[in-house]
Design an enzyme around this catalytic site. Structure first.
Site, PDB file in Angstrom:
ATOM      1  N   LYS A 127       0.822  -1.208   0.000  1.00 25.76           N
ATOM      2  CA  LYS A 127       0.000   0.000   0.000  1.00 25.76           C
ATOM      3  C   LYS A 127       0.857   1.259   0.000  1.00 25.76           C
ATOM      4  CE  LYS A 127      -4.286  -1.820   1.870  1.00 25.76           C
ATOM      5  NZ  LYS A 127      -5.427  -1.583   2.777  1.00 25.76           N
ATOM      6  N   LYS A 209      -4.508 -10.710  -7.655  1.00 24.12           N
ATOM      7  CA  LYS A 209      -5.833 -10.805  -7.034  1.00 24.12           C
ATOM      8  C   LYS A 209      -6.777  -9.728  -7.573  1.00 24.12           C
ATOM      9  CE  LYS A 209      -8.117 -10.719  -2.506  1.00 24.12           C
ATOM     10  NZ  LYS A 209      -7.941 -10.460  -1.067  1.00 24.12           N
ATOM     11  N   LYS A 212     -11.070  -4.278  -5.813  1.00 27.20           N
ATOM     12  CA  LYS A 212     -12.092  -3.265  -6.075  1.00 27.20           C
ATOM     13  C   LYS A 212     -11.483  -1.892  -6.342  1.00 27.20           C
ATOM     14  CE  LYS A 212     -13.432  -3.099  -1.107  1.00 27.20           C
ATOM     15  NZ  LYS A 212     -12.230  -2.619  -0.555  1.00 27.20           N
TER      16      LYS A 212
END
Length: 344
Positions: A127, A209, A212
């Site tokens: 992140k 993966k 969203k």
């Protein structure tokens, strides 16, 4: 934890339901990865376990959010929970920020978490790379908030995918460290891992993966996408140069589509291979798209109805938060006594 209680005549032991806790961030549009890897599986647990499911809005702000969008998606996430089959009468459904005990316990547990442990969290590294202009302290310490989420409710089992195992292990380590320091306070939670559907991959990059927050609109399929959009995305899904529908090493795209089809139909890979024997990828992609769209249609319909009744959603939020707060307050009170805080 004592897993048995006695009936009034003190003769027949009755097994006490174990507690399950989980949650989803209201950031981005929930995908079929969220549905198959989490929400769909939760509906199968609600009769067997004491289930507590949270909309984790406090986790979402580690990345900058547009306030109006965060509020809208908080309602939407709760509506998806219910539309997908989570009964508010059987589950405790609430919004994380409505229960201040999450933040309170997170601070307490920060003081029982080592810097080196947080520094090893792979998701922090990922992140940070994606949000290089906003590497804030919350992004670094949010695994402690996740631990607080879990430990507040004396959780026995946490449904997790492989990418969340590291965070659960940290929660376990923190619980053990606190228990060893002050005597048993927290239940040490175990992972509850589903055998299928726990990791759905991107349609555009099937080695990654499904997310969203993916910038590529064709990489993910949202639970609330229209039927036309769902079919179009599956038709564009990345596969390989082969034409045979079979599950094999090196066929990441087809393997992912077979996994999705299997989750929605209940068919195993051998059945799928027989069903599409002699047919090409085009036929298979269309079948997957239509199956997914048709399976999600009832959820979209119920979601639309729920979003028109925000008063009901707020009643669920309020009732769930009250129930969650009652449980959380007991844990916080116990922790604060052991820490030496002066109670009033």
């Amino acid at each position: 934890m004592n897993t048995e209680i006695l009936t009034q005549n003190q003769e027949t032991p009755i097994e006490k339901k174990k507690t399950i806790f989980s949650g989803v961030q209201p950031s981005g549009n929930l995908t079929i990865g969220n549905y198959l890897g989490a929400i769909k599986n939760w509906t199968d647990l609600q009769d067997k376990y004491n289930c507590i499911y949270c909309v984790v809005d406090m986790h979402a702000i580690t990345v900058r959010q547009v306030p109006a969008e965060l509020r809208r998606r908080t309602y939407e996430t709760l509506a998806v929970y219910i539309a997908a089959g989570l009964d508010p009468e059987k589950n405790t459904l609430f919004v994380q920020s409505h229960v201040p005990a999450h933040a309170v316990l997170a601070w307490d547990l920060n003081c029982f978490t080592m810097f080196g442990e947080l520094n090893r969290m792979t998701q922090f590294k990922d992140k940070s790379a994606k949000n290089a202009d906003n590497i804030n302290a919350g992004l670094f310490t949010y695994p402690v908030l996740m631990a607080a989420d879990i430990l507040l409710y004396q959780t026995d089992l946490v449904p997790v995918g492989q990418d969340q195992r590291q965070h659960l292990e940290l929660a376990r380590d923190i619980a053990v460290r606190f228990n060893n320091t002050f005597s048993d306070t927290f239940i040490v939670p175990e992972a509850y891992i589903q055998k299928t559907g726990m990791k759905i991959m991107s349609l555009a990059e099937p080695t990654k993966k499904m997310s969203k927050s993916d910038a590529n609109p064709n990489a993910s399929v949202a639970i609330l996408d229209s039927k036309d959009d769902i079919i179009r995305k599956f038709k564009r899904a990345v596969t390989d140069s082969d034409t045979v529908v079979r599950y094999a090493e090196g066929k990441d795209g087809i393997n992912n589509l077979m996994s999705i089809y299997s989750c929605f139909t209940g068919k195993d890979y051998s059945e799928i291979e027989r069903e599409f024997d002699g047919k090409g990828y085009g036929d298979f992609k269309l079948a997957v798209g239509e199956t997914v769209a048709d399976s999600l249609a009832p959820i979209r319909e119920k979601f639309d109805a729920l979003m028109k009744d925000k008063k009901y959603l707020e009643e669920v939020m309020r009732s769930g938060a009250d129930a969650a707060q009652r449980i959380a307050a007991k844990t916080v009170s116990k922790v604060h006594r052991k820490l030496g805080y002066v109670g009033l």
